[in-house]
Design a protein around this motif. Structure first.
Motif, PDB file in Angstrom:
ATOM      1  N   ALA A   1       0.895  -1.175   0.122  1.00 60.08           N
ATOM      2  CA  ALA A   1       0.064   0.042  -0.056  1.00 60.08           C
ATOM      3  C   ALA A   1       0.819   1.477   0.044  1.00 60.08           C
ATOM      4  O   ALA A   1       0.543   2.266  -0.399  1.00 60.08           O
ATOM      5  CB  ALA A   1      -0.936  -0.175   1.232  1.00 60.08           C
ATOM      6  N   ALA A   2       1.994   1.191   0.748  1.00 59.76           N
ATOM      7  CA  ALA A   2       3.003   2.449   0.756  1.00 59.76           C
ATOM      8  C   ALA A   2       3.385   2.814  -0.571  1.00 59.76           C
ATOM      9  O   ALA A   2       3.740   3.760  -1.099  1.00 59.76           O
ATOM     10  CB  ALA A   2       3.884   2.345   1.852  1.00 59.76           C
ATOM     11  N   GLN A   3       4.112   1.784  -1.311  1.00 56.56           N
ATOM     12  CA  GLN A   3       4.475   1.743  -2.635  1.00 56.56           C
ATOM     13  C   GLN A   3       3.521   2.125  -3.564  1.00 56.56           C
ATOM     14  O   GLN A   3       3.494   3.224  -4.510  1.00 56.56           O
ATOM     15  CB  GLN A   3       4.846   0.325  -3.010  1.00 56.56           C
ATOM     16  CG  GLN A   3       6.124  -0.138  -2.425  1.00 56.56           C
ATOM     17  CD  GLN A   3       7.258   0.615  -2.581  1.00 56.56           C
ATOM     18  OE1 GLN A   3       7.708   1.212  -3.525  1.00 56.56           O
ATOM     19  NE2 GLN A   3       8.162   0.365  -1.658  1.00 56.56           N
ATOM     20  N   LEU A   4       2.123   1.684  -3.559  1.00 56.18           N
ATOM     21  CA  LEU A   4       1.173   2.248  -4.220  1.00 56.18           C
ATOM     22  C   LEU A   4       0.659   3.459  -4.053  1.00 56.18           C
ATOM     23  O   LEU A   4       0.592   4.624  -4.922  1.00 56.18           O
ATOM     24  CB  LEU A   4      -0.244   1.490  -4.134  1.00 56.18           C
ATOM     25  CG  LEU A   4      -0.285  -0.331  -4.716  1.00 56.18           C
ATOM     26  CD1 LEU A   4      -1.256  -0.815  -3.983  1.00 56.18           C
ATOM     27  CD2 LEU A   4      -0.212  -0.114  -6.220  1.00 56.18           C
ATOM     28  N   ALA A   5       0.623   4.053  -2.831  1.00 57.13           N
ATOM     29  CA  ALA A   5       0.355   5.342  -2.529  1.00 57.13           C
ATOM     30  C   ALA A   5       1.479   6.419  -2.946  1.00 57.13           C
ATOM     31  O   ALA A   5       1.307   7.595  -3.464  1.00 57.13           O
ATOM     32  CB  ALA A   5       0.264   5.580  -0.804  1.00 57.13           C
TER      33      ALA A   5
ATOM     34  N   LEU B   1       7.338 -13.702 -10.291  1.00 52.95           N
ATOM     35  CA  LEU B   1       6.132 -13.575  -9.077  1.00 52.95           C
ATOM     36  C   LEU B   1       4.844 -13.892 -10.172  1.00 52.95           C
ATOM     37  O   LEU B   1       3.681 -13.995  -9.661  1.00 52.95           O
ATOM     38  CB  LEU B   1       5.695 -12.712  -8.108  1.00 52.95           C
ATOM     39  CG  LEU B   1       6.917 -12.749  -7.044  1.00 52.95           C
ATOM     40  CD1 LEU B   1       7.069 -11.236  -6.476  1.00 52.95           C
ATOM     41  CD2 LEU B   1       6.712 -13.537  -6.216  1.00 52.95           C
ATOM     42  N   ALA B   2       4.858 -13.563 -11.505  1.00 49.05           N
ATOM     43  CA  ALA B   2       3.840 -13.518 -12.375  1.00 49.05           C
ATOM     44  C   ALA B   2       3.148 -14.845 -12.603  1.00 49.05           C
ATOM     45  O   ALA B   2       3.905 -15.985 -12.614  1.00 49.05           O
ATOM     46  CB  ALA B   2       4.187 -12.954 -13.850  1.00 49.05           C
ATOM     47  N   HIS B   3       1.937 -14.844 -12.856  1.00 46.07           N
ATOM     48  CA  HIS B   3       1.117 -15.919 -13.128  1.00 46.07           C
ATOM     49  C   HIS B   3       0.369 -15.758 -14.725  1.00 46.07           C
ATOM     50  O   HIS B   3       0.617 -14.928 -15.168  1.00 46.07           O
ATOM     51  CB  HIS B   3      -0.049 -16.250 -12.121  1.00 46.07           C
ATOM     52  CG  HIS B   3       0.480 -16.693 -10.825  1.00 46.07           C
ATOM     53  ND1 HIS B   3       0.632 -18.057 -10.559  1.00 46.07           N
ATOM     54  CD2 HIS B   3       0.750 -16.216  -9.815  1.00 46.07           C
ATOM     55  CE1 HIS B   3       0.951 -18.442  -9.477  1.00 46.07           C
ATOM     56  NE2 HIS B   3       0.988 -17.093  -8.933  1.00 46.07           N
TER      57      HIS B   3
ATOM     58  N   SER C   1       8.774  -3.934  -6.406  1.00 43.70           N
ATOM     59  CA  SER C   1       9.016  -4.426  -7.812  1.00 43.70           C
ATOM     60  C   SER C   1       7.468  -4.797  -8.521  1.00 43.70           C
ATOM     61  O   SER C   1       7.175  -4.193  -9.550  1.00 43.70           O
ATOM     62  CB  SER C   1       9.649  -5.841  -8.007  1.00 43.70           C
ATOM     63  OG  SER C   1       9.513  -6.286  -9.384  1.00 43.70           O
ATOM     64  N   VAL C   2       6.703  -5.477  -7.678  1.00 37.64           N
ATOM     65  CA  VAL C   2       5.427  -5.519  -8.277  1.00 37.64           C
ATOM     66  C   VAL C   2       4.565  -4.264  -8.529  1.00 37.64           C
ATOM     67  O   VAL C   2       3.751  -4.121  -9.753  1.00 37.64           O
ATOM     68  CB  VAL C   2       4.610  -6.606  -7.507  1.00 37.64           C
ATOM     69  CG1 VAL C   2       2.910  -6.433  -7.623  1.00 37.64           C
ATOM     70  CG2 VAL C   2       4.944  -8.036  -7.338  1.00 37.64           C
ATOM     71  N   VAL C   3       4.684  -3.492  -7.615  1.00 39.36           N
ATOM     72  CA  VAL C   3       3.654  -2.174  -7.916  1.00 39.36           C
ATOM     73  C   VAL C   3       4.466  -1.096  -8.699  1.00 39.36           C
ATOM     74  O   VAL C   3       3.768  -0.665  -9.609  1.00 39.36           O
ATOM     75  CB  VAL C   3       3.922  -1.378  -6.307  1.00 39.36           C
ATOM     76  CG1 VAL C   3       3.338   0.076  -6.563  1.00 39.36           C
ATOM     77  CG2 VAL C   3       3.013  -2.158  -5.340  1.00 39.36           C
ATOM     78  N   ALA C   4       5.734  -1.332  -8.842  1.00 37.99           N
ATOM     79  CA  ALA C   4       6.442  -0.704 -10.304  1.00 37.99           C
ATOM     80  C   ALA C   4       5.671  -1.133 -11.308  1.00 37.99           C
ATOM     81  O   ALA C   4       5.603  -0.300 -12.549  1.00 37.99           O
ATOM     82  CB  ALA C   4       7.876  -0.830 -10.125  1.00 37.99           C
ATOM     83  N   ALA C   5       5.692  -2.494 -11.618  1.00 38.45           N
ATOM     84  CA  ALA C   5       5.257  -3.272 -12.830  1.00 38.45           C
ATOM     85  C   ALA C   5       3.615  -2.592 -13.004  1.00 38.45           C
ATOM     86  O   ALA C   5       3.382  -2.288 -13.954  1.00 38.45           O
ATOM     87  CB  ALA C   5       5.114  -4.561 -12.702  1.00 38.45           C
TER      88      ALA C   5
ATOM     89  N   GLU D   1      11.289  -0.439 -16.042  1.00 33.37           N
ATOM     90  CA  GLU D   1      12.668  -0.502 -15.651  1.00 33.37           C
ATOM     91  C   GLU D   1      12.875  -0.560 -14.051  1.00 33.37           C
ATOM     92  O   GLU D   1      13.879  -1.657 -13.890  1.00 33.37           O
ATOM     93  CB  GLU D   1      13.352   0.912 -15.925  1.00 33.37           C
ATOM     94  CG  GLU D   1      14.793   1.007 -15.776  1.00 33.37           C
ATOM     95  CD  GLU D   1      15.538   2.350 -16.335  1.00 33.37           C
ATOM     96  OE1 GLU D   1      16.589   2.592 -15.984  1.00 33.37           O
ATOM     97  OE2 GLU D   1      14.571   3.000 -16.845  1.00 33.37           O
ATOM     98  N   ALA D   2      12.050   0.055 -13.297  1.00 34.66           N
ATOM     99  CA  ALA D   2      12.196  -0.226 -11.865  1.00 34.66           C
ATOM    100  C   ALA D   2      11.765  -1.427 -11.266  1.00 34.66           C
ATOM    101  O   ALA D   2      12.343  -2.099 -10.456  1.00 34.66           O
ATOM    102  CB  ALA D   2      11.457   0.843 -11.139  1.00 34.66           C
ATOM    103  N   ALA D   3      10.690  -1.853 -12.052  1.00 37.13           N
ATOM    104  CA  ALA D   3      10.275  -3.548 -11.564  1.00 37.13           C
ATOM    105  C   ALA D   3      11.314  -4.421 -11.799  1.00 37.13           C
ATOM    106  O   ALA D   3      11.241  -5.289 -11.161  1.00 37.13           O
ATOM    107  CB  ALA D   3       9.086  -3.565 -12.630  1.00 37.13           C
ATOM    108  N   ARG D   4      12.071  -4.415 -12.870  1.00 35.72           N
ATOM    109  CA  ARG D   4      13.098  -5.382 -13.081  1.00 35.72           C
ATOM    110  C   ARG D   4      14.353  -4.984 -12.391  1.00 35.72           C
ATOM    111  O   ARG D   4      15.258  -5.871 -12.541  1.00 35.72           O
ATOM    112  CB  ARG D   4      13.165  -5.567 -14.520  1.00 35.72           C
ATOM    113  CG  ARG D   4      11.942  -6.227 -15.158  1.00 35.72           C
ATOM    114  CD  ARG D   4      12.081  -6.410 -16.529  1.00 35.72           C
ATOM    115  NE  ARG D   4      10.829  -7.274 -17.128  1.00 35.72           N
ATOM    116  CZ  ARG D   4       9.950  -6.997 -17.958  1.00 35.72           C
ATOM    117  NH1 ARG D   4      10.286  -6.043 -18.808  1.00 35.72           N
ATOM    118  NH2 ARG D   4       8.970  -7.726 -18.281  1.00 35.72           N
ATOM    119  N   ASP D   5      14.556  -4.107 -11.785  1.00 34.34           N
ATOM    120  CA  ASP D   5      16.186  -3.693 -10.925  1.00 34.34           C
ATOM    121  C   ASP D   5      15.796  -3.992  -9.563  1.00 34.34           C
ATOM    122  O   ASP D   5      15.587  -3.374  -8.668  1.00 34.34           O
ATOM    123  CB  ASP D   5      16.162  -1.990 -11.149  1.00 34.34           C
ATOM    124  CG  ASP D   5      17.288  -1.695 -10.536  1.00 34.34           C
ATOM    125  OD1 ASP D   5      18.366  -2.518 -10.331  1.00 34.34           O
ATOM    126  OD2 ASP D   5      17.532  -0.683 -10.082  1.00 34.34           O
ATOM    127  N   VAL D   6      15.647  -5.389  -9.378  1.00 33.33           N
ATOM    128  CA  VAL D   6      15.631  -6.144  -7.940  1.00 33.33           C
ATOM    129  C   VAL D   6      16.943  -6.229  -7.529  1.00 33.33           C
ATOM    130  O   VAL D   6      17.838  -6.690  -8.019  1.00 33.33           O
ATOM    131  CB  VAL D   6      14.731  -7.301  -8.206  1.00 33.33           C
ATOM    132  CG1 VAL D   6      13.130  -7.126  -8.583  1.00 33.33           C
ATOM    133  CG2 VAL D   6      15.477  -8.338  -9.073  1.00 33.33           C
TER     134      VAL D   6
END
Length: 466
Positions: A44-48, A369-371, A401-405, A411-416
């Motif tokens: 939630a914090a990432q989404l906010a 984590l993707a389905h 990572s998930v929220v970035a996606a 770019e941020a999502a895959r920079d884990v």
């Protein structure tokens, strides 16, 4: 929409969707986060921070409802490793002061000092007493394909309320689905007819009268078992038997002074001393097969793969045999689960406890984590299935990572990135871990827990979940 606890008004209209791997773009609908524990609130914090609308559904009556069940227990890591970065930024902007970074919080302190203030920031975006019953796609069962990715998620609650979402972040954990006492993954014969307590009872507090003066059997080889054993040892006139499937307790004793988390190393050192002194009776090669009520006690019978039997009669049983994910709410979604661990297939080889310890799990994010169901992600403890190698810092990086996606920032999502310590306790000797696999039984998967307040005061190292 019905007027249940989570009733809401959402438009049935959807815009054109852009799908890349497992991310769905839609306007007018929130991202639904299931669970208001540490990882759910971090999501939630990432989404906010990214300005994305969201709604948190929590089955319990408070933030960290599962954490509250072991509120008397301290985590292995100090505060500085237990707070998500985005959550910290939001809290500090609101005037919050972080606790002493070197202090090891109890579960209750984790809630009062962090989770509850964070949930309060999100106000009515957090809805308590809302248990998710099922997740599907609006107008689509699991078989129907054409146009599926353009349909919003349909979330049904226990009270019949239905709401829609553009994506679902499932951080519901595993605490409500403990493993059985039986050694083969099936309930022991008679198990359902006897009273069995699950991991981390408040032995020295609220539950003291249940155990003091009674012969207690603790089953399991993980840190939750160790925590309970150490607490029981402080009760006078309380015989203690500890049963594990492994041939010895080396894995539970762990790395001692070599452990990257000193509090966790001390846990094993103290436990070994109690076993060596005879205060705790250790039964190895114990495969619970049958339980019978005998007078005021319970007879527990072990039958190992060769047919050899052991029997112990006790008055109370604590089953600390770990937890498993419950995927029943997603039966109408298209999930690709590893047949062994119950994680995604892509994640399984990275967390396999036969190959990895807590400190050797590589960084991973949205791609792992993707389905096949775009927009649905299980994160946190639930993402690991039955693997006991989860640490809270891992969950924080997952949701970042998930929220970035979800936001389209690939770019941020895959920079884990994740820096975890190698530890003695987490089976860094992989050959030994392989040999003792049958004895693998953790407490809270994803929660490596320390002992009660009188026994642990300091610690450092990588983050651990409570």
């Amino acid at each position: 929409m019905s007027d249940g606890c989570c009733s809401t008004t959402t438009s049935l209209e959807t815009t054109s969707l852009q799908v890349e791997h497992s991310t769905i773009e839609a306007s007018g609908l929130p991202v639904v986060v299931i669970g208001a524990g540490p990882v759910g609130l971090a999501a939630a914090a990432q989404l906010a921070e990214r300005g994305l609308d969201f709604l948190i559904l929590e089955a319990g009556g408070q933030a960290g409802a599962s954490v509250a069940q072991w509120g008397h227990v301290r985590v292995f890591s100090p505060w500085k490793y237990s707070i998500d970065a985005a959550a910290r930024r939001l809290l500090e902007a609101d005037g919050w002061s972080a606790p002493d970074p070197e202090w090891l919080p109890t579960g209750a302190e984790l809630i009062d000092g962090y989770l509850a203030p964070l949930a309060k920031l999100f106000a009515d975006k957090v809805r308590f007493g809302c248990r998710v019953n099922a997740i599907s796609r609006l107008g689509y069962d699991r078989v129907r394909t054409n146009g599926r990715e353009r349909a919003p998620f349909l979330i049904r609650l226990d009270d019949g309320t239905e709401l829609q979402a553009r994506a679902v972040v499932d951080a519901s954990g595993t605490y409500t689905s403990p493993n059985v006492l039986g050694a083969s993954g099936l309930p022991a014969h008679g198990e359902q007819s006897v009273e069995v307590d699950h991991a981390l009872p408040d032995v020295l507090g609220a539950d003291r009268n249940r155990y003091e003066g009674k012969h207690v059997l603790v089953v399991g080889a993980g840190h939750s078992a160790a925590t309970t054993l150490l607490a029981l040892a402080q009760l006078e006139n309380t015989p203690i038997t500890w049963a594990i499937r492994a041939g010895n307790a080396t894995r539970t004793y762990g790395g001692g002074d070599a452990d990257a988390l000193p509090a966790r190393g001390a846990l094993g050192t103290r436990l070994r001393a109690l076993v060596d002194s005879g205060r705790i009776r250790l039964l190895t090669g114990f495969y619970t097969h049958h339980v019978n009520t005998i007078g005021q006690g319970v007879e527990v019978i072990s039958r190992d793969p060769s047919g050899h039997e052991q029997t112990v009669t006790v008055e109370r049983i604590v089953s600390a045999t770990g937890y498993r994910p419950d995927h029943s709410i997603t039966s109408e979604l298209r999930l690709d689960l590893d047949p062994v661990l119950g994680s995604t297939r892509a994640l399984a080889p990275l967390i396999d406890p036969n190959q990895h310890s807590c400190g050797t799990v590589p960084a991973h994010g949205v791609d792992e984590l993707a389905h096949p169901e775009p927009g649905y992600y299980a994160v946190g403890v639930k993402s690991y299935g039955r693997a006991p190698t989860f640490l809270m810092a891992t969950g924080y990086e997952q949701v970042r990572s998930v929220v970035a996606a979800i936001a389209g920032d690939w770019e941020a999502a895959r920079d884990v990135q994740l820096d975890l310590p190698e530890t003695g306790v987490c089976s860094s000797n992989l050959a030994e871990a392989q040999e003792q696999r049958v004895g693998l039984a953790t407490g809270i998967s994803g929660g490596l827990l320390a002992t009660p307040l009188p026994l642990v005061t300091t610690g450092s190292g990588g983050s651990c979940c409570g």
